[in-house]
Enzyme design. Structure first.
Site, PDB file in Angstrom:
ATOM      1  N   GLY A   1      -6.030   5.866   8.214  1.00  0.00           N
ATOM      2  CA  GLY A   1      -7.003   5.434   6.762  1.00  0.00           C
ATOM      3  C   GLY A   1      -6.201   6.455   5.465  1.00  0.00           C
ATOM      4  CG  ASN A   2      -6.500   5.561   1.887  1.00  0.00           C
ATOM      5  OD1 ASN A   2      -6.902   5.303   0.862  1.00  0.00           O
ATOM      6  ND2 ASN A   2      -4.953   4.904   1.585  1.00  0.00           N
ATOM      7  CG  HIS A   3      -9.922  10.991   1.192  1.00  0.00           C
ATOM      8  ND1 HIS A   3     -10.772  10.915   2.341  1.00  0.00           N
ATOM      9  CD2 HIS A   3      -9.266  11.580   1.687  1.00  0.00           C
ATOM     10  CE1 HIS A   3     -10.167  12.603   3.690  1.00  0.00           C
ATOM     11  NE2 HIS A   3      -9.868  12.500   2.808  1.00  0.00           N
TER      12      HIS A   3
ATOM     13  CB  ALA B   1      -5.526   3.580  -1.726  1.00  0.00           C
TER      14      ALA B   1
END
Ligand code: PMT
Length: 397
Positions: A209-211, A277
């Site tokens: 995943g990402n932030h 994102a």
């Protein structure tokens, strides 16, 4: 009439400039607005609730209960409003708003509201420049509220400096601008907005995943809806909420799910803004059972996800297509290359090299590019960044 049918709450707090509110209420009513006045107790020392009730043609609120012990429903009143104007707003009420101190009826309404808030502070000059007041004003701006700065002039104390309530004409025009901005450009337009990260499962327990928190996309959706757009918001995993009748939220997990959902609505959209994102890669094989940690090394083979935005660019017919670029180096070159490569009408660049910009923060700092224009903005709350982006889109539509 410019404010015909607009529902305005005027919150009056205890400063000498309160006496001017008679004229402002009269002007709002003349312009066709429906005005409800809420006063703090100290405001009633400066101006009579009876006068304001007569001018506004409505009851004036000061307490949770009125004389006959009937309850004034602060939530109902807050949700009724199209706009809250705090004028004059004292240092005391500014601080309560910044810190969420809910010790009177006006604060309870303010804290229950979902509409835009405009604040016209007024106080003595040394109070106005005190770091605490300056900090509270900044905090309230970060909340997305609009501040009408106090003006320079003679103050009730006899001193001369900044602290005078802005001219009534300025306050009236700011309120008018807020409404025209918020209703005209996007009424009836269909917006497709993406938000948040995507999660690519490795096994039933782990993911890539990402932030991204989703805040940027949700703030865009809320602002577009406030301005009259019909918004489809497609979000990856995020705790953000958007409770507005013009927003339909579809929650997805992976890039493939986001792709599927986006293309259900893309053809019928007028404006598409891709602030999500999206993961560029996904595990080639998603293990059906939890991967055991037996080996000292583990390799996961990744394959490329579809570039949703690029395919939208290829299939574009009439849509105004906006992409985001999150960069860490060669920001401008990379953003401009994405604008062309993905056949976009506009791209919003944010760089992780700018403090307070990008992921997870409540703030962002962006530069907008079209093929012929470039506009840079300072570090602002994401609510304000959303406004800047949509102001730009409105100019282009
Ligand atoms: O959610 P927040 O915490 O508020 O943070 C906001 C944000 C930093 C996520 C947001 O402002 C932002 O920059 N979003 C885009 C992040 C990104 O993926 O940038 P990119 O440069 O890698 O992608 C360029 C564009 O292509 C983006 O519009 C992206 O949505 C899109 N894309 C990317 C990959 C992919 N497979 N499909 C896509 O559609």
């Amino acid at each position: 009439m410019s404010l015909q049918g607009k529902k305005i709450i005027l919150g009056i707090t205890g400063g000498i400039a309160a006496y001017k509110m008679n004229y402002l209420v009269r002007d709002f009513i003349k312009a066709g607005a429906d005005v409800r006045v809420i006063m703090t107790h100290s405001a009633t020392d400066f101006i009579s609730p009876l006068t304001l009730s007569t001018l506004s043609k409505n009851k004036v609120y000061t307490d949770f209960y009125d004389d006959h012990k009937t309850w004034n429903n602060h939530v109902e009143l807050a949700l009724w409003a199209d706009l809250i104007l705090m004028a004059p707003c004292t240092a005391n009420t500014l601080a309560k708003m910044a810190y969420g101190l809910c010790d009177n009826f006006l604060m309870a309404v303010y804290m229950s509201a979902k509409c835009p808030v405009i604040i016209a502070p007024a106080m003595d000059l040394d109070m106005y420049v005190h770091p605490a007041v300056a900090k509270n004003l900044r905090t309230l701006e970060e909340f997305g509220h609009q501040i009408i700065p106090a003006e320079v002039g003679e103050l009730a104390s006899g001193l001369v400096g900044q602290g005078r309530l802005a001219e009534l004409e300025t306050i009236f025009r700011t309120v008018e601008d807020q409404f025209s901005k918020h209703t005209s450009a996007f009424t009836g337009k269909r917006f497709l907005i993406t938000a948040g990260p995507t999660y690519e499962n490795i096994d039933p327990v782990r993911f890539i995943g990402n932030h991204s928190s989703g805040k940027m996309g949700f703030d865009l959706a809320k602002e577009a809806a406030r301005r009259g757009a019909e918004v489809i918001l497609i979000s990856g995993p995020s705790s953000q909420q958007a409770d507005h009748p013009n927003i339909k939220i579809y929650r997805v997990t992976s890039a493939q799910e986001m792709f599927d959902e986006v293309f259900k609505y893309y053809q019928d959209s007028d404006v598409a803004i891709m602030s999500a994102a999206v993961a560029d890669y996904t595990p080639k094989v998603k293990a059906t059972e939890k991967i055991k940690k037996d080996e000292s090394e583990l390799s996961i083979e990744l394959i490329k996800n579809k570039d949703i935005l690029r395919i939208m660019g290829e299939q574009k017919t009439h849509q105004f297509l906006v992409g985001f670029a999150l960069e860490t180096q060669n920001e401008e070159t990379n953003a401009k290359a994405k604008l062309v490569k993905k056949n976009l009408d506009m791209i919003v660049l944010n760089s992780l090299r700018d403090e307070g910009a990008g992921f997870a923060n409540a703030t962002n700092k962006v530069t907008i590019f079209t093929r012929t224009e470039e506009r840079s903005f300072s570090l602002k709350s994401k609510e304000e960044v959303a406004r800047d982006i949509l102001d730009f889109v409105a100019e282009k539509l």
